[in-house]
Design a protein around this motif. Sequence first.
Motif, PDB file in Angstrom:
ATOM      1  N   ARG A   1       8.404  15.324 -21.010  1.00 44.72           N
ATOM      2  CA  ARG A   1       8.683  14.117 -20.224  1.00 44.72           C
ATOM      3  C   ARG A   1       7.973  14.168 -18.873  1.00 44.72           C
ATOM      4  N   GLU A   2       8.017  15.307 -18.211  1.00 45.62           N
ATOM      5  CA  GLU A   2       7.355  15.439 -16.915  1.00 45.62           C
ATOM      6  C   GLU A   2       5.835  15.357 -17.053  1.00 45.62           C
ATOM      7  N   ALA A   3       5.304  15.959 -18.122  1.00 44.90           N
ATOM      8  CA  ALA A   3       3.846  15.900 -18.336  1.00 44.90           C
ATOM      9  C   ALA A   3       3.399  14.464 -18.597  1.00 44.90           C
ATOM     10  N   ASN A   4       4.191  13.701 -19.337  1.00 44.94           N
ATOM     11  CA  ASN A   4       3.860  12.291 -19.590  1.00 44.94           C
ATOM     12  C   ASN A   4       3.871  11.482 -18.298  1.00 44.94           C
ATOM     13  N   THR A   5       4.873  11.746 -17.454  1.00 45.27           N
ATOM     14  CA  THR A   5       4.945  11.047 -16.168  1.00 45.27           C
ATOM     15  C   THR A   5       3.765  11.415 -15.290  1.00 45.27           C
ATOM     16  N   LEU A   6       3.406  12.682 -15.310  1.00 47.42           N
ATOM     17  CA  LEU A   6       2.246  13.142 -14.539  1.00 47.42           C
ATOM     18  C   LEU A   6       0.988  12.412 -14.983  1.00 47.42           C
ATOM     19  N   ALA A   7       0.822  12.266 -16.287  1.00 42.03           N
ATOM     20  CA  ALA A   7      -0.361  11.568 -16.809  1.00 42.03           C
ATOM     21  C   ALA A   7      -0.350  10.092 -16.433  1.00 42.03           C
ATOM     22  N   SER A   8       0.831   9.469 -16.492  1.00 41.18           N
ATOM     23  CA  SER A   8       0.907   8.035 -16.193  1.00 41.18           C
ATOM     24  C   SER A   8       0.665   7.745 -14.708  1.00 41.18           C
ATOM     25  N   LYS A   9       0.937   8.708 -13.830  1.00 39.07           N
ATOM     26  CA  LYS A   9       0.738   8.513 -12.392  1.00 39.07           C
ATOM     27  C   LYS A   9      -0.645   8.948 -11.920  1.00 39.07           C
ATOM     28  N   SER A  10      -1.431   9.462 -12.830  1.00 40.24           N
ATOM     29  CA  SER A  10      -2.715  10.044 -12.432  1.00 40.24           C
ATOM     30  C   SER A  10      -3.632   9.004 -11.792  1.00 40.24           C
ATOM     31  N   VAL A  11      -4.216   9.397 -10.650  1.00 42.73           N
ATOM     32  CA  VAL A  11      -5.211   8.542  -9.979  1.00 42.73           C
ATOM     33  C   VAL A  11      -6.519   9.307  -9.795  1.00 42.73           C
ATOM     34  N   ALA A  12      -6.618  10.463 -10.479  1.00 40.92           N
ATOM     35  CA  ALA A  12      -7.833  11.270 -10.360  1.00 40.92           C
ATOM     36  C   ALA A  12      -8.091  11.974 -11.684  1.00 40.92           C
ATOM     37  N   ARG A  13      -9.346  12.190 -11.977  1.00 45.18           N
ATOM     38  CA  ARG A  13      -9.734  12.845 -13.227  1.00 45.18           C
ATOM     39  C   ARG A  13      -9.121  14.236 -13.347  1.00 45.18           C
TER      40      ARG A  13
ATOM     41  N   PHE B   1       0.840  -1.202   0.000  1.00 44.43           N
ATOM     42  CA  PHE B   1       0.000   0.000   0.000  1.00 44.43           C
ATOM     43  C   PHE B   1       0.882   1.262   0.000  1.00 44.43           C
ATOM     44  N   THR B   2       1.906   1.251   0.836  1.00 45.90           N
ATOM     45  CA  THR B   2       2.799   2.407   0.935  1.00 45.90           C
ATOM     46  C   THR B   2       3.583   2.616  -0.357  1.00 45.90           C
ATOM     47  N   LEU B   3       4.101   1.519  -0.917  1.00 48.66           N
ATOM     48  CA  LEU B   3       4.868   1.612  -2.157  1.00 48.66           C
ATOM     49  C   LEU B   3       4.020   2.163  -3.293  1.00 48.66           C
ATOM     50  N   PHE B   4       2.802   1.679  -3.407  1.00 45.17           N
ATOM     51  CA  PHE B   4       1.939   2.131  -4.495  1.00 45.17           C
ATOM     52  C   PHE B   4       1.558   3.593  -4.316  1.00 45.17           C
ATOM     53  N   ALA B   5       1.333   3.990  -3.059  1.00 48.19           N
ATOM     54  CA  ALA B   5       0.988   5.388  -2.788  1.00 48.19           C
ATOM     55  C   ALA B   5       2.139   6.310  -3.182  1.00 48.19           C
ATOM     56  N   ASN B   6       3.383   5.853  -2.953  1.00 50.31           N
ATOM     57  CA  ASN B   6       4.545   6.655  -3.354  1.00 50.31           C
ATOM     58  C   ASN B   6       4.674   6.747  -4.866  1.00 50.31           C
ATOM     59  N   ARG B   7       4.317   5.647  -5.544  1.00 46.55           N
ATOM     60  CA  ARG B   7       4.445   5.647  -7.008  1.00 46.55           C
ATOM     61  C   ARG B   7       3.466   6.602  -7.676  1.00 46.55           C
ATOM     62  N   VAL B   8       2.343   6.873  -7.052  1.00 46.75           N
ATOM     63  CA  VAL B   8       1.348   7.755  -7.661  1.00 46.75           C
ATOM     64  C   VAL B   8       1.470   9.193  -7.150  1.00 46.75           C
ATOM     65  N   ASP B   9       2.435   9.452  -6.283  1.00 51.85           N
ATOM     66  CA  ASP B   9       2.650  10.811  -5.786  1.00 51.85           C
ATOM     67  C   ASP B   9       3.356  11.627  -6.880  1.00 51.85           C
ATOM     68  N   VAL B  10       2.763  12.751  -7.297  1.00 53.60           N
ATOM     69  CA  VAL B  10       3.299  13.548  -8.412  1.00 53.60           C
ATOM     70  C   VAL B  10       3.918  14.854  -7.936  1.00 53.60           C
ATOM     71  N   ASP B  11       4.164  14.983  -6.674  1.00 46.56           N
ATOM     72  CA  ASP B  11       4.745  16.228  -6.148  1.00 46.56           C
ATOM     73  C   ASP B  11       6.112  16.502  -6.764  1.00 46.56           C
ATOM     74  N   GLU B  12       6.930  15.461  -6.945  1.00 49.62           N
ATOM     75  CA  GLU B  12       8.263  15.644  -7.519  1.00 49.62           C
ATOM     76  C   GLU B  12       8.178  16.109  -8.967  1.00 49.62           C
ATOM     77  N   GLU B  13       7.245  15.540  -9.728  1.00 51.20           N
ATOM     78  CA  GLU B  13       7.089  15.940 -11.126  1.00 51.20           C
ATOM     79  C   GLU B  13       6.647  17.396 -11.236  1.00 51.20           C
ATOM     80  N   LEU B  14       5.764  17.805 -10.349  1.00 49.09           N
ATOM     81  CA  LEU B  14       5.309  19.193 -10.376  1.00 49.09           C
ATOM     82  C   LEU B  14       6.441  20.155 -10.012  1.00 49.09           C
ATOM     83  N   SER B  15       7.298  19.756  -9.093  1.00 46.06           N
ATOM     84  CA  SER B  15       8.441  20.600  -8.720  1.00 46.06           C
ATOM     85  C   SER B  15       9.393  20.763  -9.903  1.00 46.06           C
ATOM     86  N   ARG B  16       9.645  19.654 -10.625  1.00 46.90           N
ATOM     87  CA  ARG B  16      10.527  19.748 -11.794  1.00 46.90           C
ATOM     88  C   ARG B  16       9.888  20.571 -12.901  1.00 46.90           C
TER      89      ARG B  16
END
Length: 288
Positions: free
Chosen positions: A252-264, A206-221
């Motif tokens: 690249r960051e926008a693609n990663t953001l889209a791939s990690k999306s868990v909300a509309r 649960f923790t690992l998956f939650a970290n994988r969908v966290d996009v805070d780093e992508e937004l910072s970049r």
Amino acid sequence: MIASMTGYAAISREIPQGSLAVELRSVNNRYLDLQFKLPDELRALETEMRDFLGAGLTRGKIDCRLTYSAYSGNARQQRLNHDLLNNLRGMNDEIKSFFTTAGDLSVAEILRWPGVLDSNQISVEELRAPCMALLQAALQELVFSRKREGEKLQNLLLERVQRMRQLVVELLPNLPAILAGFQERLLASLQAAGLNEKDERIRQEFTLFANRVDVDEELSRLQGHLNEFEHIVLAGGVVGKRLDFLTQELNREANTLASKSVAREVSRIAVEMKVLIEQLREQIQNIE
């Protein structure tokens, strides 16, 4: 200020010998590509003109057209070289004295003989200075034209950068709620499947998956790339290749953001960013 690779300049000038005109057309190109259309009598100026334009421009496909129209009094007027004709006649008679069967030179053969036709054509050296002065004026007008187009491109780029910043600012405050909602849905799914959420293995996954969908780093970049993009645009100069590289990083960051999306909402913002980045990429292709 940044400069576009699209531009046009046309200048004509009357000189004592006739009329000169220079036309420069510029379109986008990965490198500097110079093409010339010159009258035969001015072909010798191509190397000097190429060096001059190459020193003032860095990128773009440049078509340079130079035309020259001599005044009627200066037009090429061919005349026979009587001294050479007398020599030819003497040689012709001398040869026939040795070879009685030899025929006379025809008119066409005589006219093709080097130097038989004299011309008062104006030399390249006489036209070199006015041609180069006209080219300098045309280049200056072309540079101004490209900068005017560059100013329009600059405004378009900054507008899209600002919109992407707004999207990041819009998303950041909602991230905790988005992740919390995702965790609640995931927890409900686990309970519906009859799994114990307190199981150590389940909690780790649960923790690992939650970290994988966290996009805070992508937004910072994304924010960092946008700041650098704006800095380069405002600094001006020859920046097309640098902006093209930054656009790839943004994509690249926008693609990663889209791939990690868990909300509309995250998906919507990622899609809009990708559209804006593609618009940036299209405009950058025309920047010097």
